[in-house]
Design a protein around this motif. Structure first.
Motif, PDB file in Angstrom:
ATOM      1  N   HIS A 199       0.822  -1.184   0.028  1.00  0.00           N
ATOM      2  CA  HIS A 199       0.031  -0.003   0.048  1.00  0.00           C
ATOM      3  C   HIS A 199       0.676   1.318  -0.129  1.00  0.00           C
ATOM      4  O   HIS A 199       1.987   1.016   0.481  1.00  0.00           O
ATOM      5  CB  HIS A 199      -0.882  -0.047   1.177  1.00  0.00           C
ATOM      6  CG  HIS A 199      -1.798  -1.102   1.416  1.00  0.00           C
ATOM      7  ND1 HIS A 199      -2.703  -1.281   2.280  1.00  0.00           N
ATOM      8  CD2 HIS A 199      -1.923  -2.043   0.660  1.00  0.00           C
ATOM      9  CE1 HIS A 199      -3.740  -2.387   1.953  1.00  0.00           C
ATOM     10  NE2 HIS A 199      -3.115  -2.925   0.862  1.00  0.00           N
ATOM     11  N   GLN A 207       2.589   6.040  10.757  1.00  0.00           N
ATOM     12  CA  GLN A 207       1.929   5.629  12.261  1.00  0.00           C
ATOM     13  C   GLN A 207       3.413   5.121  13.098  1.00  0.00           C
ATOM     14  O   GLN A 207       3.322   4.308  14.041  1.00  0.00           O
ATOM     15  CB  GLN A 207       1.308   4.347  12.068  1.00  0.00           C
ATOM     16  CG  GLN A 207      -0.171   4.700  11.380  1.00  0.00           C
ATOM     17  CD  GLN A 207      -0.983   5.225  12.701  1.00  0.00           C
ATOM     18  OE1 GLN A 207      -0.232   5.914  13.574  1.00  0.00           O
ATOM     19  NE2 GLN A 207      -2.395   5.148  12.515  1.00  0.00           N
ATOM     20  N   PHE A 233       1.846  -2.416  14.060  1.00  0.00           N
ATOM     21  CA  PHE A 233       1.370  -2.347  15.622  1.00  0.00           C
ATOM     22  C   PHE A 233       1.562  -3.715  16.361  1.00  0.00           C
ATOM     23  O   PHE A 233       1.702  -3.785  17.470  1.00  0.00           O
ATOM     24  CB  PHE A 233      -0.147  -1.859  15.547  1.00  0.00           C
ATOM     25  CG  PHE A 233      -0.304  -0.456  15.461  1.00  0.00           C
ATOM     26  CD1 PHE A 233      -0.267   0.591  16.441  1.00  0.00           C
ATOM     27  CD2 PHE A 233      -0.801   0.184  14.264  1.00  0.00           C
ATOM     28  CE1 PHE A 233      -0.370   1.998  16.297  1.00  0.00           C
ATOM     29  CE2 PHE A 233      -1.004   1.485  14.076  1.00  0.00           C
ATOM     30  CZ  PHE A 233      -0.700   2.362  14.954  1.00  0.00           C
TER      31      PHE A 233
HETATM   32  N1  SAH Z   1      -2.001  -0.201  10.772  1.00  0.00           N
HETATM   33  C1  SAH Z   1      -1.361  -0.566   9.617  1.00  0.00           C
HETATM   34  C2  SAH Z   1      -1.995   0.082   8.472  1.00  0.00           C
HETATM   35  C3  SAH Z   1      -3.532  -0.061   8.328  1.00  0.00           C
HETATM   36  S1  SAH Z   1      -4.042   0.382   6.667  1.00  0.00           S
HETATM   37  C4  SAH Z   1       0.218  -0.184   9.748  1.00  0.00           C
HETATM   38  O1  SAH Z   1       0.431   0.321  10.986  1.00  0.00           O
HETATM   39  O2  SAH Z   1       1.049  -0.507   8.887  1.00  0.00           O
HETATM   40  C5  SAH Z   1      -5.538  -0.363   6.597  1.00  0.00           C
HETATM   41  C6  SAH Z   1      -5.669  -1.541   6.256  1.00  0.00           C
HETATM   42  O3  SAH Z   1      -6.910  -2.089   6.496  1.00  0.00           O
HETATM   43  C7  SAH Z   1      -5.221  -2.319   4.959  1.00  0.00           C
HETATM   44  O4  SAH Z   1      -4.376  -3.392   5.385  1.00  0.00           O
HETATM   45  C8  SAH Z   1      -6.531  -3.100   4.574  1.00  0.00           C
HETATM   46  O5  SAH Z   1      -6.196  -4.235   3.748  1.00  0.00           O
HETATM   47  C9  SAH Z   1      -7.381  -3.265   5.559  1.00  0.00           C
HETATM   48  N2  SAH Z   1      -8.758  -3.223   5.457  1.00  0.00           N
HETATM   49  C10 SAH Z   1      -9.429  -2.266   4.537  1.00  0.00           C
HETATM   50  N3  SAH Z   1     -10.605  -2.559   4.690  1.00  0.00           N
HETATM   51  C11 SAH Z   1     -10.868  -3.479   5.810  1.00  0.00           C
HETATM   52  C12 SAH Z   1     -11.985  -4.376   6.479  1.00  0.00           C
HETATM   53  N4  SAH Z   1     -13.355  -3.853   6.098  1.00  0.00           N
HETATM   54  N5  SAH Z   1     -11.745  -5.419   7.355  1.00  0.00           N
HETATM   55  C13 SAH Z   1     -10.355  -5.500   7.572  1.00  0.00           C
HETATM   56  N6  SAH Z   1      -9.210  -4.925   7.040  1.00  0.00           N
HETATM   57  C14 SAH Z   1      -9.803  -4.030   6.061  1.00  0.00           C
END
Ligand code: SAH
Length: 396
Positions: A199, A207, A233
């Motif tokens: 991504h 973060q 995380f």
């Molecule tokens: N916290 C992560 C970044 C999160 S990005 C870090 O620190 O690297 C958001 C994530 O949400 C993506 O990996 C995407 O695949 C996931 N995502 C999007 N919609 C979702 C859903 N409805 N249920 C579960 N995961 C989802």
């Protein structure tokens, strides 16, 4: 150089150094300019104000390169601005040692439409507007000079390019793919970075500090990490001594990388980690009916509201997941909740989380307000740059 003439009174936001010129502020373009060309911006009375990149297809009709109406926008301009952005990070003690670092954060570094992230000796470049698109070669040259990197990958595949009439561009812009899988160490935890298919530019660098905070909070806590992506995380929570970490994401490839990341860090307890490929909205309900409870919950969803137009539907989605998270918290439990939606301001986000607590019948207080780290600065005059906001709440 063509002149972009503003309507009477429409030079006010420029006077406050906001770098966007919307279509509604433009009287006319006098002369000829192709997309990305530098135009001179003048007030209705002809007074020169700035030089900007022309973008005829976008609602943001021009983005300011310089408020010095005499400054030439050329290769040397990009060398100066890019070097300055890299130097600022070098001189920020907490950033100097980071292997994963945002080097250029668009408007807030005086370079609208330009993002550059460094992962060790690899730089990933993202151009999102016609201005930087025109100056691609100058930008690549300046990045090589300022960083001494081994390779540059271009990830100009963000959907916002369509608003500018630009097609996606991806590929190695300098050097070749590294022989081994690219990885960085972030605050003691090794993470793989897929610059080609991951991504954004491969990783959520924004973060970094909040992941570190999680580590400091995790000791002995049953932790739930929703929207875990490649486990950033989760791994910091394990490093901080969480008693268990359940991580949820809907992306199979992201979870596969997360599992590999855990294996890359033999100091972390594999037996305490559980990964689930699922939709968070569904899974939170299932966890509730299974009677699961947690002491620390992280909610870091994708951008539900890319712009203010989506804010209402997005608010509903944020409220739902936050309410469910509150229901799953043990007494005294911590909720770390984020929104990276530009369309939702921080006061609005706080209101949404407050409403969610009411829905769940819980009282809670804010312990900390969270934001992106200093390699994602927010220019004082550009509040749009403050897209990531978070709250650390403790429930009764
Ligand atoms: N916290 C992560 C970044 C999160 S990005 C870090 O620190 O690297 C958001 C994530 O949400 C993506 O990996 C995407 O695949 C996931 N995502 C999007 N919609 C979702 C859903 N409805 N249920 C579960 N995961 C989802």
């Amino acid at each position: 150089m063509a002149q972009l003439v503003l309507l009477p009174g429409k030079d006010r936001s420029l006077a406050r150094r906001h770098p966007w010129i919307f279509a509604a502020a433009v009287d006319r373009l006098s002369g000829r300019a192709r997309p990305g060309d530098t135009v001179e911006v003048v007030a209705a009375n002809g007074r020169p104000l700035a030089r900007a990149a022309w973008s005829p297809e976008s609602k943001i009709r021009a983005r300011v390169w310089t408020f010095d109406a005499e400054e030439t926008v050329d290769d040397a301009f990009f060398k100066r601005r890019i070097q300055a952005a890299v130097d600022r990070r070098r001189l920020t003690p907490e950033l100097g040692e980071q292997e994963g670092l945002r080097l250029i954060h668009g408007e807030s570094d005086g370079l609208p439409g330009l993002i550059a992230d460094r992962y060790g000796d690899t730089v990933v470049l993202q151009l999102t507007a016609t201005g930087p698109e025109k100056w691609r070669q100058a930008i690549i040259g300046a990045l090589r000079l300022a960083t001494g990197c081994q390779r540059i990958y271009e990830r100009s595949d963000s959907h916002v390019r369509r608003l500018e009439g630009l097609d996606p561009v991806t590929g190695w812009a300098f050097g070749a793919a590294p022989e081994n899988t690219l990885s960085i160490v972030e605050n003691g935890v090794r993470m793989q970075i897929d610059v080609v298919a991951g991504h954004k530019t491969g990783f959520y660098l924004d973060q970094r500090d909040n992941r570190l905070l999680t580590r400091s909070l995790a000791a002995g806590r049953a932790t739930l990490n929703c929207f875990c992506y490649t486990g950033g995380f989760s791994l910091q929570a394990l490093a901080g001594g969480a008693s268990s970490v359940l991580s949820i994401d809907s992306s199979g490839p992201a979870l596969a990388t997360a599992v590999q990341n855990l294996a890359l860090n033999p100091q972390l307890a594999v037996s305490r980690a559980e990964w689930r490929e699922a939709d968070v909205f569904t899974e939170l309900r299932a966890l509730k009916s299974d009677g699961r409870r947690f002491d620390l919950i992280i909610l870091d969803p994708p951008k539900f509201a890319p712009s203010a137009a989506h804010a209402e539907r997005a608010a509903r989605a944020y409220r739902d997941i936050n309410a469910f998270a509150f229901r799953l918290l043990n007494p005294g439990g911590l909720l770390m909740s984020y929104s990276c939606s530009g369309g939702i301001r921080s006061e609005h986000f706080q209101q949404i989380v407050a409403d969610a607590a009411v829905d769940a019948g819980r009282d809670a207080r804010i312990l900390r307000r969270l934001a992106a780290p200093p390699d994602h600065p927010v220019a004082l005059h550009f509040s749009e740059g403050e897209y990531l906001k978070g709250l650390l709440c403790q429930a009764d």
